[in-house]
Scaffold this motif. Structure first.
Motif, PDB file in Angstrom:
ATOM      1  N   VAL A1245       8.039  59.252  41.338  1.00 30.74           N
ATOM      2  CA  VAL A1245       7.525  60.401  40.445  1.00 30.74           C
ATOM      3  C   VAL A1245       7.584  61.848  41.022  1.00 30.74           C
ATOM      4  CG1 VAL A1245       5.828  61.509  39.347  1.00 30.74           C
ATOM      5  CG2 VAL A1245       6.226  59.046  39.038  1.00 30.74           C
ATOM      6  N   SER A1246       7.277  61.739  42.475  1.00 30.28           N
ATOM      7  CA  SER A1246       7.428  62.922  43.293  1.00 30.28           C
ATOM      8  C   SER A1246       8.830  63.577  43.479  1.00 30.28           C
ATOM      9  CB  SER A1246       6.441  62.581  44.437  1.00 30.28           C
ATOM     10  OG  SER A1246       7.479  61.791  45.292  1.00 30.28           O
ATOM     11  N   CYS A1247       9.837  62.551  43.495  1.00 30.20           N
ATOM     12  CA  CYS A1247      10.849  62.914  43.829  1.00 30.20           C
ATOM     13  C   CYS A1247      11.768  63.164  42.682  1.00 30.20           C
ATOM     14  CB  CYS A1247      11.745  61.497  44.618  1.00 30.20           C
ATOM     15  SG  CYS A1247      11.133  61.343  46.180  1.00 30.20           S
ATOM     16  N   THR A1248      11.385  62.911  41.490  1.00 28.07           N
ATOM     17  CA  THR A1248      11.937  63.378  40.136  1.00 28.07           C
ATOM     18  C   THR A1248      11.684  64.573  39.707  1.00 28.07           C
ATOM     19  OG1 THR A1248      10.793  61.687  39.005  1.00 28.07           O
ATOM     20  CG2 THR A1248      12.896  61.030  39.921  1.00 28.07           C
ATOM     21  N   VAL A1249      10.364  65.083  40.055  1.00 30.36           N
ATOM     22  CA  VAL A1249       9.915  66.404  39.306  1.00 30.36           C
ATOM     23  C   VAL A1249      10.856  67.484  39.443  1.00 30.36           C
ATOM     24  CG1 VAL A1249       7.967  68.128  39.519  1.00 30.36           C
ATOM     25  CG2 VAL A1249       7.681  65.781  40.209  1.00 30.36           C
ATOM     26  N   GLY A1250      11.277  67.918  38.388  1.00 31.71           N
ATOM     27  CA  GLY A1250      12.391  69.086  38.302  1.00 31.71           C
ATOM     28  C   GLY A1250      13.741  68.470  38.190  1.00 31.71           C
ATOM     29  N   VAL A1251      13.911  67.283  38.183  1.00 32.54           N
ATOM     30  CA  VAL A1251      15.310  66.487  38.358  1.00 32.54           C
ATOM     31  C   VAL A1251      15.944  66.373  37.119  1.00 32.54           C
ATOM     32  CG1 VAL A1251      16.529  64.647  39.206  1.00 32.54           C
ATOM     33  CG2 VAL A1251      14.816  65.551  40.620  1.00 32.54           C
ATOM     34  N   HIS A1252      17.079  66.624  36.996  1.00 33.13           N
ATOM     35  CA  HIS A1252      17.868  66.474  35.759  1.00 33.13           C
ATOM     36  C   HIS A1252      18.634  65.013  35.569  1.00 33.13           C
ATOM     37  CE1 HIS A1252      17.550  70.818  34.952  1.00 33.13           C
ATOM     38  NE2 HIS A1252      17.867  71.157  36.012  1.00 33.13           N
ATOM     39  N   PRO A1253      18.742  64.539  34.264  1.00 31.11           N
ATOM     40  CA  PRO A1253      19.361  63.237  34.012  1.00 31.11           C
ATOM     41  C   PRO A1253      20.938  63.271  34.612  1.00 31.11           C
ATOM     42  CG  PRO A1253      18.895  64.309  32.130  1.00 31.11           C
ATOM     43  CD  PRO A1253      18.219  65.231  33.179  1.00 31.11           C
ATOM     44  N   PRO A1254      21.479  62.036  34.982  1.00 24.74           N
ATOM     45  CA  PRO A1254      22.731  62.200  35.054  1.00 24.74           C
ATOM     46  C   PRO A1254      23.684  62.771  34.081  1.00 24.74           C
ATOM     47  CG  PRO A1254      21.868  60.266  35.633  1.00 24.74           C
ATOM     48  CD  PRO A1254      20.793  60.919  34.917  1.00 24.74           C
ATOM     49  N   LYS A1255      24.700  63.633  34.458  1.00 27.44           N
ATOM     50  CA  LYS A1255      25.488  64.202  33.178  1.00 27.44           C
ATOM     51  C   LYS A1255      26.342  63.437  32.502  1.00 27.44           C
ATOM     52  CE  LYS A1255      24.774  68.819  35.219  1.00 27.44           C
ATOM     53  NZ  LYS A1255      25.396  70.208  35.726  1.00 27.44           N
ATOM     54  N   LEU A1344       1.460  54.020  51.966  1.00 25.14           N
ATOM     55  CA  LEU A1344       1.656  55.307  51.729  1.00 25.14           C
ATOM     56  C   LEU A1344       1.490  56.126  53.005  1.00 25.14           C
ATOM     57  CD1 LEU A1344      -0.071  56.775  48.521  1.00 25.14           C
ATOM     58  CD2 LEU A1344       2.289  57.005  49.333  1.00 25.14           C
ATOM     59  N   SER A1345       0.875  55.721  54.147  1.00 23.84           N
ATOM     60  CA  SER A1345       0.708  56.335  55.257  1.00 23.84           C
ATOM     61  C   SER A1345       2.059  56.703  56.001  1.00 23.84           C
ATOM     62  CB  SER A1345      -0.206  55.716  56.156  1.00 23.84           C
ATOM     63  OG  SER A1345      -1.478  55.497  55.888  1.00 23.84           O
ATOM     64  N   PRO A1346       3.059  55.899  56.017  1.00 23.68           N
ATOM     65  CA  PRO A1346       4.352  56.374  56.818  1.00 23.68           C
ATOM     66  C   PRO A1346       4.799  57.223  55.872  1.00 23.68           C
ATOM     67  CG  PRO A1346       4.113  53.980  56.670  1.00 23.68           C
ATOM     68  CD  PRO A1346       2.987  54.631  55.762  1.00 23.68           C
ATOM     69  N   MET A1347       4.698  57.592  54.773  1.00 25.56           N
ATOM     70  CA  MET A1347       5.044  58.770  53.925  1.00 25.56           C
ATOM     71  C   MET A1347       4.966  59.998  54.178  1.00 25.56           C
ATOM     72  SD  MET A1347       7.459  57.346  51.892  1.00 25.56           S
ATOM     73  CE  MET A1347       7.876  56.058  53.201  1.00 25.56           C
ATOM     74  N   LEU A1348       4.012  59.994  55.415  1.00 24.83           N
ATOM     75  CA  LEU A1348       3.446  61.363  55.543  1.00 24.83           C
ATOM     76  C   LEU A1348       4.654  61.972  56.561  1.00 24.83           C
ATOM     77  CD1 LEU A1348      -0.347  60.690  56.297  1.00 24.83           C
ATOM     78  CD2 LEU A1348       0.710  62.346  54.534  1.00 24.83           C
ATOM     79  N   ASN A1349       5.533  61.147  57.111  1.00 22.20           N
ATOM     80  CA  ASN A1349       6.457  61.618  57.938  1.00 22.20           C
ATOM     81  C   ASN A1349       7.443  61.557  57.227  1.00 22.20           C
ATOM     82  OD1 ASN A1349       4.757  62.108  60.283  1.00 22.20           O
ATOM     83  ND2 ASN A1349       4.675  59.815  60.481  1.00 22.20           N
ATOM     84  N   SER A1350       7.918  61.580  55.837  1.00 19.58           N
ATOM     85  CA  SER A1350       9.171  61.446  55.022  1.00 19.58           C
ATOM     86  C   SER A1350       9.903  62.777  55.270  1.00 19.58           C
ATOM     87  CB  SER A1350       8.645  61.350  53.552  1.00 19.58           C
ATOM     88  OG  SER A1350       9.858  61.180  52.838  1.00 19.58           O
ATOM     89  N   LEU A1351      11.044  62.480  55.126  1.00 22.48           N
ATOM     90  CA  LEU A1351      12.109  63.569  55.144  1.00 22.48           C
ATOM     91  C   LEU A1351      11.965  64.383  53.903  1.00 22.48           C
ATOM     92  CD1 LEU A1351      15.286  61.642  56.377  1.00 22.48           C
ATOM     93  CD2 LEU A1351      13.719  63.124  57.624  1.00 22.48           C
ATOM     94  N   TYR A1352      11.543  64.015  52.849  1.00 23.04           N
ATOM     95  CA  TYR A1352      11.493  64.748  51.609  1.00 23.04           C
ATOM     96  C   TYR A1352      10.039  65.563  51.489  1.00 23.04           C
ATOM     97  CZ  TYR A1352      15.421  61.938  50.123  1.00 23.04           C
ATOM     98  OH  TYR A1352      16.642  61.445  49.865  1.00 23.04           O
ATOM     99  N   ASP A1353      10.105  66.905  51.337  1.00 24.37           N
ATOM    100  CA  ASP A1353       8.786  67.620  51.368  1.00 24.37           C
ATOM    101  C   ASP A1353       8.029  67.049  50.093  1.00 24.37           C
ATOM    102  OD1 ASP A1353       9.713  69.039  53.418  1.00 24.37           O
ATOM    103  OD2 ASP A1353      10.040  70.905  52.281  1.00 24.37           O
ATOM    104  N   SER A1354       8.633  66.783  49.042  1.00 27.32           N
ATOM    105  CA  SER A1354       7.803  66.475  47.774  1.00 27.32           C
ATOM    106  C   SER A1354       7.073  65.159  48.148  1.00 27.32           C
ATOM    107  CB  SER A1354       8.855  65.989  46.593  1.00 27.32           C
ATOM    108  OG  SER A1354       9.978  64.998  47.011  1.00 27.32           O
ATOM    109  N   GLN A1355       7.543  64.168  48.830  1.00 25.50           N
ATOM    110  CA  GLN A1355       6.944  62.787  49.030  1.00 25.50           C
ATOM    111  C   GLN A1355       5.676  63.120  50.010  1.00 25.50           C
ATOM    112  OE1 GLN A1355       9.671  59.751  50.522  1.00 25.50           O
ATOM    113  NE2 GLN A1355      10.322  59.421  48.507  1.00 25.50           N
ATOM    114  N   ARG A1356       5.927  64.057  51.251  1.00 22.85           N
ATOM    115  CA  ARG A1356       4.823  64.318  51.981  1.00 22.85           C
ATOM    116  C   ARG A1356       3.885  65.173  51.304  1.00 22.85           C
ATOM    117  NH1 ARG A1356       8.713  66.817  54.990  1.00 22.85           N
ATOM    118  NH2 ARG A1356       7.826  68.713  55.155  1.00 22.85           N
TER     119      ARG A1356
END
Length: 1658
Positions: A1245-1255, A1344-1356
């Motif tokens: 969910v966090s990675c798809t906020v504001g994401v468009h469906p495949p064209k 979830l704890s390892p996701m605090l160091n995720s590369l994606y801001d949205s996941q952090r």
């Protein structure tokens, strides 16, 4: 120095008069007045100097200063010294006359200053002003006005000057050429006259008691001559009004002889001005003063003017009044004063002659003089229009013997009001009539006119819609006719029942008003009064009393009364229930009508009345009621049994016919009464004569007349059949039918049209004759006399060729006549032996009518009536052939079912059309179609007959047009219900076509139209019960499974696919249960054809039903060996679906089924296999977690940023997960992988906020196009929405339904999809998990704890938000997760994402809510984290600082004091700048935190923190005017917390009592009290407080900029003189002067107010 500062303040304020805002002007004026109240002499001198030095200052600004000077002079006049007064007088005089042009406001202000000073220094003012009032020179306008105002302001001081002023002024009158100068001279003369009258009235107090009226008389008269003779004729309205207003007071000072001499000219001249309505009040006021002056001198000339006066005054007193317009109301009062003056004792004494004749003998019964009588008469007529109870009723109640001779006079005075059309006058007259009735006036000659007037008002229209009044009257709103009628009805009944002396006047006089038709609306009140009066007479004269016809020639005859009242009773509820009233009056007059009627009428009439009272207008059947009345008439005639009496009644009824030309319903009933009476009449000559007269005089153009005449002949034919038929034939030979019917009759003219109406009536007459005449006689004359003539009149031939008539009336009358003829044949006892030879011809004619009707509209009832006629015809012998029946059915169906939709609102999906809301014509047409088909079916009540019927109806049931399908199914339901109800099975026979009919209707149970669905259920219901009847069950047998079909109907209104799918399955089960085995194959084969149904819902329903029936009864096919047949049919159907005719339908069906069955069903099938479910879920999770969630692509639009587009595989895996976790059998697998699923889906969910469906997805794949096999709608393939929906389904399947519900109630699922509020949605989810799924959190936190160091801001962000919210719950402490999560949050303070840092600090603050006991343990660490956040350098929008302050406010309640004190001052100083931040949340949080810090200020920090309170006090008080309510609440809280630390108990109490969060605060009063106590307790802080306020003079918020100078003003107001010296006044005045130019008017107003208050300390 002090004086210079006062002057500086005044000058600053006067400089600000150039402000454009009028409110600021008023505040400057008030401030100058305040300064003047303290230092009047200095302020007046300053104002004078300022105006003198600023000679070019515009006059609008000079006006403010002059007004202030006037106010100062008025308030300090007693203390004003002569030198200052002289300066002010000189200035005002110059200001007033500086401009020769009249500049009203400026010169008026200067004049007012002079008048104010003149109240004490009149001589000095006159000395100055008289220098500018020189003989022979026309003075300035305001010089004259100042004289006028001074004469009123200082009467005793000014009157001694008036003689000389008048002497100088009189020659100037001729010099005045401009209207405004003339007006001001009039103004002055008016005020001079009034002040002289006041002086003369108070000579005992006057300084010169020798002044007399004569001193001014000659001058006043000279002025009068100019004003009246010259100026009054001006066309300028203002000048005329000024003259009129002056003439009134001047008339009191004119010489008596001159006034007497001028009255013949003066009064008409004044009265002539009444022509201008706007001037009426001023004219009336002046006229009253002139009349008073005339009466005072005993004028006799007034008598000659009385008529003119009274005429004019009457018009004024009768004028309508409106309370919203005060000037007309004043005029009304002045006119009444004029009447009072005219009727004053002195005036009356001058007019009433001595009670003697010329011979000296006493004149008996002398009354008022002619002039007094005129006044009475005028006032009487006026009172009827304005106040009827004030005068007219008062005189009518006067019982003295002298009033007896006045009765004729008063009655004659009523003639004019009786002719008035005003409803107010009518109401007043009714009141007067009521009063007169009580005192014998109506017994006088002429009283009958008043009674007739009263009855005419009772006859006004009933229940008239009240019109909107054009204006609101003073006493009442405009009256409608209905109001007047109500009052009149009540008055008539009251004088009839309560005034004993009126009985002889009204009885039997009122009977004369019963028969006139134009008084019909008065019939009910007349009957009620007559019933009461007749009952009185009956008591007096005995039970045998009768009407006194011998003494009252004008009474209506018994025949007229009987006919009139009987006809009136036919419409019983009109006119306030005239039916019951008419019958009761007939009952009490029974002996007067005929001596033999008493036994019958006393029995029958109460029963009729009781029947009326038991019903209402809506419940009474009119036809039944008329039949009761006709039966009552029949019984009455039979009881009387007198041919002579009956003949006279017939003649009277025929005579009354024309009276009812405007009342078609009553006339129609009168025709029926005539027919009934003719039937009982034994005088055949009279019967024939009257029938001929009725036929010759009837108004054939009117439908009600034609109907009534036909009914009359029909009723007469009951006993006079041959006479009726003979007269009809003779009438045809009369002049009406002598017109040529040759070639030229094709071209119809008006006469031909009339002939068509006559023919229509004759045809209708034959129908009614056949209906009412004895059956055995009718059959014998049917062909030879009745039908022959009917066809003769209908068919028109030209040169032997039949011409089709186009006359609608003729067609309708033929159809109605045919219906009545058929009913007569059926009702005859010999109908079984009668063969209707012309039946086929008539049926053909009816079909021709139907075919001729247009198929694009339904405008006439031809279709409906023709089908009704066919319904009656088909039951007669001989029967129709099969071909004739088929043609009839096809014609009727094809004429009705395809008609366009009626104008009534169409049903929408899910809402069934209410039959009660259909257009009546359409409803009747459809009803007639059903009746015809039932009639045809009734002759062939067999399965074959039913099959034949539905062979014609079936194509319409399958129509692609909704309205055709809807009507066909409704007709089918009606036919099947009729068949079920009428079926009588004597032997058990097979219902061979059950399968075919069931296949036709059962799929329609899911039709797109709700009404079709419901009717289809009715069809299935009826078919199943018909089958039971053929199986041998009784007709009243009830089967439980079939009865459940009825219970489904309400649910079928809902278009929800799930509901329809379930209903389809249930119906299929019932069918499968009750269907005979031999009908199974025909049902399935017929349903296969339904797969190509044009309605998609029905084609799907056919599929569902085939599947359900095969599941339930598939074994039957195997047993019967029918599977091969079914398979061949199915293959054939599929093959046809590939062919030319069905390609499109087949492709559509195949496409939708492929997507539903091969994708979603596959994943659901995997979920139903428990061993595989867990493995599939793990694989899908790996797909979701391993692949990149989105890719960034730049839009082709120039300048647009990169957009994120979801990758296909994770999206597909998410959708597959949703399908699996939606299946109930997947529950154990979901529980086993709960933590992994939750974490993966939350991060998805966090990675798809504001994401468009495949064209590359096709539109039909993106979103649903319909329902699925399970009945559930597709989700949209929006990446975020699909992830959220999957997460919800996973929580539900994993046993966390409460979590889903709690988040939904808080709108958390919507927030999760939002870019702006995603972290808030995560917080809501975390809170719900902590509350409802606490035991499952440990593995979730671990994953979830390892996701605090995720590369994606949205996941952090998501992970931090989740952990932060968990810390607000005690569950993390119970699970021993607190330290772990707290350390994670502390580490996140170095995260590069600002939102993550902010959420981490929020989490640390949340520990105060979730585990407050841990705050004390980790207090130092938490406070250190907060201080680090406070010093965050990478926080441009202060989001981190805002969170720090909010969290600190929560933590301070639980940390140790020692941990706080070390950093208390640092925190207070650090947050102080945020008090004035542009961000209102920062302001609120910092202020709240400051309030919380005060709890730690005791001890060693007390003095230092008190300094911080003083530093912030002004800010907190000013921000009570903050534009944001939440900041105001924070300030109130902080001030309440600071109160105890300030060392001022009174101030502390004020803060505690007034600063409640939800209580409104009167800021000005509060600040006044605060400043008062501050200056009492801390006077040394004045300069500090003022300096802080000066800083806010530049605030961005206008309310605070306005509050700051007000704060300073209150401080100055309450500081003492000694401590006030600490202020730097020059600096303060300079700052205020700058602020006085602020763009906001409210700020400038407060500055002006404060400048005025500074006078206290200068």
């Amino acid at each position: 120095m002090s004086e210079s500062r006062v002057k500086r303040l005044a000058t600053t304020l006067m400089d600000a008069t150039t402000d454009k805002d009028p409110m600021v002007h008023e505040q400057i004026f008030s401030a100058l007045c305040y300064l003047g109240g303290q230092e009047p002499e200095e302020i007046l001198n300053a104002c004078e100097e300022y105006l003198r030095q600023h000679d070019k200052l515009a006059y609008p600004h000079r006006i403010i200063i002059l007004r202030a000077m006037e106010a100062v002079v008025r308030s300090s006049l007693a203390q004003l010294d002569k030198s200052t007064a002289k300066i002010v007088i000189f200035l005002a005089s110059n200001e007033m006359t500086k401009s020769k042009e009249v500049i009203f406001e400026w010169q008026q202000a200067a004049s007012n200053v002079l008048v104010a000073v003149g109240r004490r220094f009149i001589n000095k003012v006159m000395e100055e002003v008289l220098t500018k009032f020189q003989p022979g020179v026309l003075p300035h306008y305001f010089i004259v006005q100042t004289f006028a105002n001074l004469s009123v302001a200082n009467v005793f001081g000014m009157v001694p000057f008036l003689n000389s002023i008048l002497g100088t002024m009189l020659p100037m009158l001729a010099m005045a050429k401009q209207d405004n100068m003339k007006s001001v001279f009039c103004y002055a003369l008016q005020y001079f006259s009034e002040s002289i009258q006041e002086y003369l009235a108070n000579l005992d107090k006057a300084p010169d008691p020798t002044v007399r009226r004569d001193t001014f008389s000659s001058e006043i008269f000279s002025a009068y001559e100019v004003l009246f003779n010259s100026w009054l004729q001006s066309r300028e309205a203002k000048l005329r009004l000024a003259v009129v207003e002056a003439l009134g007071p001047m008339s009191h000072l004119m010489p008596s002889e001159k006034l007497e001499e001028q009255l013949p000219r003066l009064i008409p001249g004044i009265l002539a001005l009444y022509r201008k309505p706007a001037e009426a009040y001023y004219v009336s006021k002046s006229l009253c003063q002139i009349l008073e002056a005339s009466v005072n001198i005993g004028s006799r000339t007034l008598d000659t003017q009385l008529d003119t006066l009274l005429n004019a005054l009457q018009l004024q007193i009768c004028a309508p009044l409106d309370s919203s317009m005060p000037v007309p109301l004043k005029n009304h009062n002045e006119v009444l004063r004029c009447f009072t003056v005219l009727d004053s004792p002195s005036q009356t004494a001058a007019r009433i002659p001595a009670p003697e004749t010329e011979s000296g003998n006493e004149r008996p019964g002398w009354g008022p003089s002619p002039s007094s009588a005129q006044i009475i008469n005028r006032l009487f007529c006026s009172a009827l229009q304005v106040k009827p109870l004030d005068l007219g009723v008062h005189w009518s109640r006067h019982n003295s013997s002298q009033m007896e001779i006045k009765k004729p006079f008063i009655l004659s005075s009523m003639k004019l009001p009786l002719q008035d059309n005003s409803n107010k006058v009518k109401r007043a007259v009714v009141h007067v009539i009521s009063a007169m009735a009580h005192h014998g006036y109506l017994e006088q000659p002429g009283g009958e006119a008043l009674i007739e007037f009263l009855i005419r008002q009772c006859a006004l229209p009933v229940n008239q819609s009240p019109q909107v009044p054009r204006r609101h009257s003073l006493e009442t709103e405009d009256l409608t006719d209905s109001h007047v009628r109500d009052i009149s009805v009540n008055t008539l009944f009251l004088i009839s029942t309560t005034v004993d002396r009126m009985a002889d006047v009204l009885w039997p006089y009122l009977l004369a008003f019963v028969t006139p038709i134009h008084l019909t609306n008065a019939l009910t009140p007349l009957c009620k009064s007559l019933i009461f009066l007749a009952a009185q007479r009956q008591e007096e004269e005995g039970a045998d009393f009768q009407l006194p016809y011998n003494n009252n020639a004008g009474l209506p005859s018994p025949f007229a009364l009987t006919a009139r009242l009987l006809v009136a009773a036919s419409q019983p509820y009109l006119g306030d229930g005239r039916g019951a009233a008419s019958l009761r009056l007939l009952n009490i007059l029974n002996l007067s009508v005929h001596k033999a009627l008493k036994p019958l009428w006393t029995k029958k009439i109460p029963a009729l009345v009781e029947h009326l009272e038991a019903n209402t207008k809506s419940s009474l059947f009119q036809k039944e009621w008329e039949e009761k009345l006709l039966k009552f008439l029949q019984e009455t005639l039979d009881t009387i049994s007198d041919t002579s009496w009956t003949s006279q009644l017939i003649l009277e009824m025929c005579r009354q016919l024309n009276s009812y030309n405007g009342s078609p319903l009553e006339k129609n009933f009168l025709y029926k009464c005539i027919g009934t009476t003719l039937a009982t009449c034994a005088n055949k000559d009279l019967v024939r004569k009257q029938l001929q007269e009725l036929l010759e005089t009837a108004r054939y153009q009117e439908e009600a007349e034609r109907e009534g005449l036909a009914s009359c002949l029909g009723l007469c034919a009951v006993t006079h059949l041959d006479d009726a038929l003979t007269k009809l034939e003779e009438f045809v030979k009369s002049d009406v039918f002598k017109k040529s019917a040759g070639l030229f009759s094709i071209f119809k003219d008006r006469s031909d049209h009339e002939v068509e109406k006559v023919k229509s009536t004759l045809i209708l007459c034959y129908g009614y004759v056949a209906r009412h005449a004895p059956g055995e006689l009718v059959l014998a004359r049917m062909d030879a006399e009745i039908l022959r003539n009917v066809f003769h009149y209908f068919n028109t031939k030209v040169l032997g060729i039949k011409v089709e008539t186009k006359d609608l009336t003729l067609k309708l009358c033929l159809i109605r006549s045919i219906c009545m003829i058929c009913q007569a044949i059926c009702a005859s006892s010999q109908s079984g032996d009668f063969t209707f030879s012309r039946k086929a011809e008539l049926v053909s004619q009816m079909m021709d009518f139907i075919k001729a009707e247009p198929l694009d509209s339904l405008r006439t009832p031809i279709r409906q009536r023709a089908m009704m006629a066919c319904m009656y015809l088909v039951v007669l012998e001989p029967p129709l052939s099969d071909a004739e029946k088929a043609e009839l059915i096809e014609t009727c169906l094809g004429s009705v079912l395809p008609l366009p939709l009626p104008d009534a609102p169409r049903e929408k999906e899910g809402l069934a059309a209410d039959p009660g809301h259909r257009e009546p014509l359409w409803s009747n047409t459809l009803h007639s179609l059903k009746d015809l088909l039932k009639s045809l079916l009734h002759r062939h009540m067999t399965p074959h007959g039913l099959q034949n019927m539905f062979e014609h109806l079936s194509p319409w049931v399958k129509s692609a047009k909704e309205h055709e399908r809807e009507r066909a199914v409704e007709v089918g339901a009606a036919i099947l219900e009729f068949y079920r109800e009428k079926l009588n099975v004597s032997t058990v026979v097979p219902f061979y076509n059950l399968g075919l009919l069931m296949a036709l209707f059962s799929p329609r149970c899911t039709d797109s139209l709700a009404s079709v669905r419901q009717h289809a259920v009715d069809c299935v219901y009826s078919l199943l019960y018909v089958q039971l009847c053929y199986e041998g069950f009784s007709r009243d047998h009830r089967d439980e499974s079939i009865e459940r079909l009825k219970a489904m109907k309400p649910g079928l209104k809902d278009p929800d696919v799930n509901i329809l799918f379930q209903a389809c399955c249930n119906i299929a089960k019932v069918i499968a249960k009750r269907l005979p085995p031999d009908q199974m194959l025909s049902l399935l084969l017929s349903m296969l054809e339904g797969l190509a149904d044009p309605d998609r819902n029905c084609s799907r329903a056919a599929t569902v039903m085939i599947n359900s029936i095969l599941k339930e009864r598939g074994a039957v096919l195997l047993e019967k060996g029918m599977t091969s047949t079914f398979r061949e049919k199915l293959n054939h159907s599929m093959h046809v679906g590939q062919g030319d005719s069905g390609v499109r339908k087949g492709r559509t069906l195949a496409g939708t089924m492929a997507f539903e069955l091969y994708t979603c069903t596959m994943w659901r099938a995997l979920a139903s296999e428990p061993p595989l479910t867990s493995q599939v879920l793990e694989l899908l999770l790996e797909k979701v977690n391993r692949d990149v969630p989105y890719k960034e692509s730049r839009s082709f639009l120039r300048g647009s940023g990169a957009e994120r587009v979801a990758t296909v595989f994770p999206l597909s895996a998410t959708c597959a997960l949703h399908e699996i976790v939606s299946v109930r059998e997947s529950g154990p697998a979901v529980v086993g992988l709960y933590a992994e699923l939750f974490v993966s889906l939350l991060l998805r969910v966090s990675c798809t906020v504001g994401v468009h469906p495949p064209k590359n997805l096709q539109p039909k794949e993106r979103k649903s196009t319909g329902g699925r096999g399970s009945g559930q709608p597709f989700r949209t393939l929006d990446p975020c929405s699909s992830a959220v929906e999957t997460l919800k389904a996973m929580l539900t399947q994993g046993g966390s339904e409460e979590v889903v519900r709690a988040v939904a109630e808080a709108e958390g699922w919507e927030w999760l999809r939002s870019m702006e509020r995603h972290h808030d949605g995560v917080a809501l989810l975390a809170s719900a998990m902590a509350k409802h799924a606490g035991p499952k959190l440990s593995p979730i936190v671990k994953s979830l704890s390892p996701m605090l160091n995720s590369l994606y801001d949205s996941q952090r962000v998501t992970t931090t938000a989740f952990f932060a919210e968990l810390l607000s719950s005690n569950v993390v402490n119970d699970l021993i997760l607190l330290e772990t999560i707290m350390d994670s949050m502390t580490a996140r303070q170095r995260d590069p994402c600002t939102l993550v840092r902010m959420l981490a600090l929020r989490g640390l603050g949340n520990i105060a809510s979730g585990s407050p006991e841990k705050v004390r343990k980790h207090g130092a660490q938490l406070l250190a984290s907060m201080m680090n956040g406070m010093d965050d350098k990478d926080d441009p929008h202060h989001a981190v600082a805002l969170e720090v302050m909010s969290s600190l406010s929560k933590l301070l309640a639980f940390v140790e004091e020692r941990d706080v004190r070390s950093m208390l001052l640092h925190i207070a100083i650090r947050i102080r700048p945020f008090f004035d931040s542009e961000n209102h949340e920062l302001r609120r949080s910092s202020i709240v935190l400051f309030g919380n810090l005060t709890k730690f200020s005791a001890g060693s920090c007390e003095d230092a923190f008190f300094e911080q309170i003083l530093n912030g006090l002004v800010t907190l008080l000013l921000h009570l005017q903050d534009p944001k309510p939440e900041v105001i609440k924070a300030c109130k809280f902080a001030l309440r917390m600071c109160g105890p630390s300030m060392g001022c108990p009174v101030l502390c109490d004020m803060f505690q009592n007034h600063l409640h969060e939800d209580r409104t605060l009167h800021y000005g009063e509060f600040m006044n009290d605060v400043c008062k106590h501050l200056m009492q307790s801390y006077p040394d802080t004045l300069s500090r407080l003022v300096a802080t306020n000066l800083f806010y003079f530049k605030s961005n918020w206008a309310d605070i900029r306005a509050a700051a100078p007000m704060f300073v003003g209150f401080l100055v107001l309450h500081v003492d003189q000694v401590h006030g010296q600490q202020l730097n006044l020059d600096e303060l005045i300079a700052a205020l002067t700058v602020l006085l130019k602020d763009p906001v008017a409210a700020v400038r107003m407060k500055v002006a107010e404060t400048l005025g208050r500074l006078v206290r300390i200068v």
